[in-house]
Scaffold this active site. Structure first.
Site, PDB file in Angstrom:
ATOM      1  N   PRO A  14      -8.032   0.903   4.370  1.00  0.00           N
ATOM      2  CA  PRO A  14      -7.792   0.256   2.857  1.00  0.00           C
ATOM      3  C   PRO A  14      -7.189  -1.047   3.145  1.00  0.00           C
ATOM      4  CG  PRO A  14      -6.056   1.991   3.532  1.00  0.00           C
ATOM      5  CD  PRO A  14      -7.178   2.003   4.497  1.00  0.00           C
ATOM      6  N   CYS A  15      -8.056  -2.085   3.574  1.00  0.00           N
ATOM      7  CA  CYS A  15      -7.474  -3.448   3.422  1.00  0.00           C
ATOM      8  C   CYS A  15      -7.189  -4.028   2.007  1.00  0.00           C
ATOM      9  CB  CYS A  15      -8.244  -4.321   4.184  1.00  0.00           C
ATOM     10  SG  CYS A  15     -10.315  -4.233   3.614  1.00  0.00           S
TER      11      CYS A  15
END
Length: 307
Positions: A273-274
């Site tokens: 989850p950047c």
């Protein structure tokens, strides 16, 4: 991978199978159309937030009646457009950041809507780095399965080796360009357009169908530092946010620029989850797959974790 008529239980296959395929294609197209309209609305809100546009104004902008826009948005996000915008505000982001980038296992279980940490353990995403031999000379020792799927945020391409997911990206430009980008990462690998169980396990994360979700494994090409950054991103719970400096602090590193580069080079969209990494001042910032999509993801996750 689509089943054959016999595998699907259709006895006089071609007609029924064709109908099933067409029905699936229509559903997928409608999901993409709905997301594109929602994304257009989110982008309009982003650009005109200070004007506080009315529901009617935004609905007119995306060529829907206020009633249909409100209903479509509620079906997609689970909240009204007004509530959704609250999750994208600076004040909300700053409030989340005050909690700190680190979260206990119990916090993470709560944020994902689980009853306890035991269930969270079942959902743990395991990361394995590729050996030099596995991606030497463009991945000539790898066999990669790939397929296309629909998500709440648009169409994606997802690829896997026998060890885990190695690539996931949004296919905004169509299937052929999406495959070409995958191919560029591993130009000498052997490819099969095939949806396997590894990919299916990963895709269940979009529906939050915890009962069907098995263990997710990632098989990543990256330097040891990049893999450490990606593993740190996995610790950010759904609905949570952190900053580039927060990631660096957790790694006990002052290499802020290297952290930013590793976040930007994330090869697995959404699962790693950047999109949960924002600016220190609370602004959501840019994203490899588009800032509007990043806003959509952050708001959608906030809505899911609050429900």
């Amino acid at each position: 991978m689509l089943e054959t008529a016999q595998e699907s239980g259709f006895k006089n296959g071609p007609v029924l199978f064709t109908f099933a395929y067409q029905k699936q294609a229509v559903m997928e197209t409608q999901q993409t159309l709905n997301y594109n309209r929602i994304a257009e609305a989110i982008d309009f809100y982003r650009q005109h937030f200070k004007e506080q546009p009315s529901l009617e104004t935004v609905a007119e902008h995306i060529h829907l009646s206020p009633f249909h826009f409100q209903r479509m948005f509620k079906e997609w996000a689970g909240v009204t457009p007004k509530q959704f915008l609250q999750y994208l505000s600076l004040s909300h982001a700053k409030e989340i950041l005050k909690k700190g980038p680190g979260a206990t296992l119990a916090d993470a279980a709560f944020e994902t809507g689980l009853s306890g940490t035991g269930r969270l353990h079942d959902l743990f995403i395991k990361v394995e780095g590729m050996t030099p031999g596995e991606y030497k000379n463009g991945g000539e020792q790898l066999t990669i399965n790939y397929s296309f799927a629909e998500t709440p945020f648009g169409a994606i391409i997802v690829a896997s080796t026998h060890k885990g997911i190695c690539y996931m990206a949004f296919a905004d430009e169509g299937k052929e360009p999406a495959f070409q980008k995958l191919h560029d990462n591993f130009p000498l690998a052997a490819y099969r357009q095939l949806s396997d169980q590894i990919q299916q396990n990963a895709l269940f994360i979009f529906t939050q169908d915890w009962n069907r979700l098995g263990e997710i494994k990632l098989h990543l090409k990256g330097t040891p530092f990049q893999i450490k950054v990606w593993e740190t991103l996995l610790k950010i719970p759904m609905g949570g946010l952190t900053t580039y400096s927060g990631i660096a602090n957790q790694l006990h590193s002052q290499a802020f620029r290297a952290v930013g580069s590793a976040v930007g080079n994330n090869p697995v969209a959404f699962l790693i989850p950047c999109h949960r990494v924002i600016k220190a001042n609370g602004e959501l910032g840019e994203y490899h797959w588009g800032s509007t999509r990043k806003n959509a993801m952050i708001g959608w996750e906030a809505a899911q974790s609050q429900s």
